[in-house]
Each structure stands twice: as C-alpha cells, then as structure tokens.
Design a protein around this motif. Structure first.
Motif, short mmCIF file in Angstrom:
data_model
loop_
_atom_site.label_atom_id
_atom_site.label_comp_id
_atom_site.label_asym_id
_atom_site.label_seq_id
_atom_site.Cartn_x
_atom_site.Cartn_y
_atom_site.Cartn_z
N PRO A 10 -58.64 73.22 -86.60
CA PRO A 10 -59.28 73.88 -87.73
C PRO A 10 -58.31 74.63 -88.64
O PRO A 10 -58.57 74.74 -89.85
N LEU A 11 -57.22 75.14 -88.09
CA LEU A 11 -56.28 75.87 -88.94
C LEU A 11 -55.60 74.95 -89.96
O LEU A 11 -55.17 75.41 -91.02
N ARG A 12 -55.52 73.67 -89.64
CA ARG A 12 -54.92 72.70 -90.58
C ARG A 12 -55.87 72.36 -91.72
O ARG A 12 -55.43 71.81 -92.73
N THR A 13 -57.14 72.66 -91.56
CA THR A 13 -58.12 72.29 -92.57
C THR A 13 -58.53 73.48 -93.45
O THR A 13 -59.29 73.31 -94.40
N GLY A 14 -58.09 74.67 -93.09
CA GLY A 14 -58.50 75.86 -93.82
C GLY A 14 -59.79 76.45 -93.34
O GLY A 14 -60.34 77.38 -93.97
N ALA A 15 -60.32 75.95 -92.23
CA ALA A 15 -61.58 76.48 -91.71
C ALA A 15 -61.40 77.96 -91.38
O ALA A 15 -60.48 78.36 -90.68
N GLY A 16 -62.30 78.79 -91.90
CA GLY A 16 -62.22 80.22 -91.64
C GLY A 16 -61.28 80.98 -92.55
O GLY A 16 -61.19 82.22 -92.45
N LYS A 47 -59.72 66.84 -87.07
CA LYS A 47 -60.03 68.04 -87.84
C LYS A 47 -60.76 69.07 -86.98
O LYS A 47 -60.48 70.27 -87.06
N ALA A 48 -61.67 68.60 -86.14
CA ALA A 48 -62.40 69.52 -85.28
C ALA A 48 -61.49 70.22 -84.28
O ALA A 48 -61.72 71.38 -83.93
#
Length: 295
Positions: free
Chosen positions: A284-290, A280-281
C-alpha cells in the motif's frame, strides 16, 4: 528451500552515442572512446560464454545502426536486448512528441536486425513526466532505470504530481515492471574519467568489494530478489577490469541459491507471479494508500 537470488549482468552498449548524445562532443578523440566497444564486446561475449551466462545488452538505436554486425553477434550468442534511446539523449529535455519519436527511432533500428526489445533503460537513468505512459503505449514489459528499491522489483506509477507547497500526489499504478538500479552498481562512476564531470579510475579491487557486499547482502536477505549490475563494454572491457569481472562472476556462481538470468526473463516470471491488483494490496505504501492528500 528459499527462492534463488537472480543475478542480471547488464551492459549499456552506448559506443559513440553517449559522447555524442549526452556529452554533445565534437572531439574525435573523446568519441573514439565509444569505438572501444568493438574490442570490448567480443571479450565480454567470450567471458559470458565461458561462464554459461546470458546477459542483457541495452543499446541506443544509433549504436545498432553503426554496428549491426556487432549487434547480430550478441543476438547470435543468445543474449537479450533492451531499448536505450536513440543517441543516448536525456528524455526529460524533450516534449512528449519528441520523446515518442526517440522511442520510435530506437525500435526502427532494432527492427533492422530482427529484434523487438521487451524492456527499456533510459540513458543516464533520466525520465520525463511522460516516460512511463509512453513505455506503456509502446507495450514494454519492464523498465530498468529507477531506484525505489535495491533488490526487489515493483510496479511503476504514472502521473505522480509534486510541488514545494502541497503534499505528494501518487498517480495510478501501471503494469510496467521496474527492475531497480543504483549508481553504486554501475561501472561508469567508478571507472571512466571525464574532465570536470567524473574522476573515474578506481581500483577494480575496491569496486569488486562494493559489488560483492551488495550481492552478499541480497543473497542472505532478499530471497527471490534481483541483483542488477550495470556495466558498459567501453569501460568494463578494459583488461584489468575484465579480470575483476571474471573473478566476480566466478565467485557468485560458487554460491548456493544463485541463478543468472536476463532482465526480460526475470520480469516476465515476476509479473506472472505478482498480478498488479494483488501486488498493490500487499504494497500500500507504493500506491499512496493512506497518504495525506491536503493540509
């Protein structure tokens, strides 16, 4: 030395179930297309043995019950099995309890032949909003139905939400490994004729050129990735197509930096090397971060 490209040959052994469950056919002639699996599977097992390749067979429970001896012959040859529904039905047409029952029926059928699949492939690659959570609940290691990449696996999310008016909402990342697929690496659109649905009957040489171009790109650009071919014994097992597959596998084996494996073996090794939090770190685009949450 770069990590090898893994090639996974997968066969959706639908037999009669696809014509019954997906097409709703009452036509014995159409349903008999699935029975051609009895001819095709021995041909494929011979080809795989000759090339010393292990494959993954994704099978509906309905097919397991119809042909348990055929399933045992695949098992005895050392190949992997994936869960492929009960009678090749679209899970999105069922509520949560109905979809859960489909998974249970498929697993019960596999139990009759001494198999517990590690992975799942949805019939026609359709999901419902409950599918990912149900696969978690049943303890599956991987899925191979989604198309968010072409040659690299990723972890699936659950409970994504979307509307026409609001920003996309990313749900939590699960520990379920996705081994992605694409219709371009599937033999059904190219080869099977269904009136009003699919034209089929492509020249195998043209299909080989497409499949090889994707393989060649992955080999040169995606070290450690996975190239997944989705085939159906009833379609690829016809003589002129089988000749093409034999030639294609032979060409792939000649290339340096290539290994053949099963979906389960690849998924297990990939998950061990990519703990969810670390992955995940890095993604980030796969997790919706941002992501923008509201307007």
């Amino acid at each position: 030395m770069t990590d090898p490209l893994s090639v996974c040959l997968t066969f959706d052994l639908d037999a009669m179930s696809a014509w019954i469950g997906s097409m709703g056919s009452r036509n014995p002639s159409m349903i008999s297309r699935g029975e051609f699996a009895l001819v095709a599977v021995p041909r494929l097992l011979e080809l795989l043995a000759r090339h010393e390749v292990s494959a993954t067979f994704c099978v509906p429970g309905h097919t397991v019950c119809a042909f348990p001896d055929l399933i045992r012959s695949i098992k005895d040859a050392g190949h992997e099995f994936g869960h492929h529904g009960w009678v090749h039905e679209n899970p999105a047409k069922f509520d949560r309890d109905g979809e859960k029952r489909i998974l249970e029926l498929g697993l019960k059928a596999f139990e009759r032949v001494g198999v517990r699949p590690l992975g799942y492939r949805s019939p026609a690659w359709d999901f419902s909003e409950n599918t990912v959570e149900l696969l978690e609940e049943f303890g599956f290691l991987y899925d191979s139905s989604c198309m968010g990449h072409d040659f690299y696996p990723y972890y699936l999310r659950k409970r994504d939400q979307w509307t026409l008016d609001d920003p996309y909402v990313f749900g939590p990342t699960t520990g379920l490994v996705e081994l992605p697929v694409t219709w371009g690496l599937d033999d059904y659109p190219a080869f099977e004729y269904v009136p009003g649905v699919n034209t089929g009957y492509s020249n195998p040489a043209d299909v080989e050129a497409i499949w090889w171009a994707d393989f060649d790109y992955a080999l040169k650009n995606c070290p450690g990735g996975v190239y997944t071919l989705t085939m159906h014994p009833e379609f690829i097992g016809r003589a002129h197509r089988l000749v093409m597959l034999d030639r294609l596998v032979g060409r792939m084996k000649e290339q340096a930096g290539v290994r053949f494996t099963t979906l389960g073996a690849y998924a297990g090794a990939w998950k061990a090397a990519n703990p969810v939090d670390a992955w995940k770190a890095k993604n980030p685009l796969r997790t919706g971060a941002g992501a923008i949450a509201s307007l």
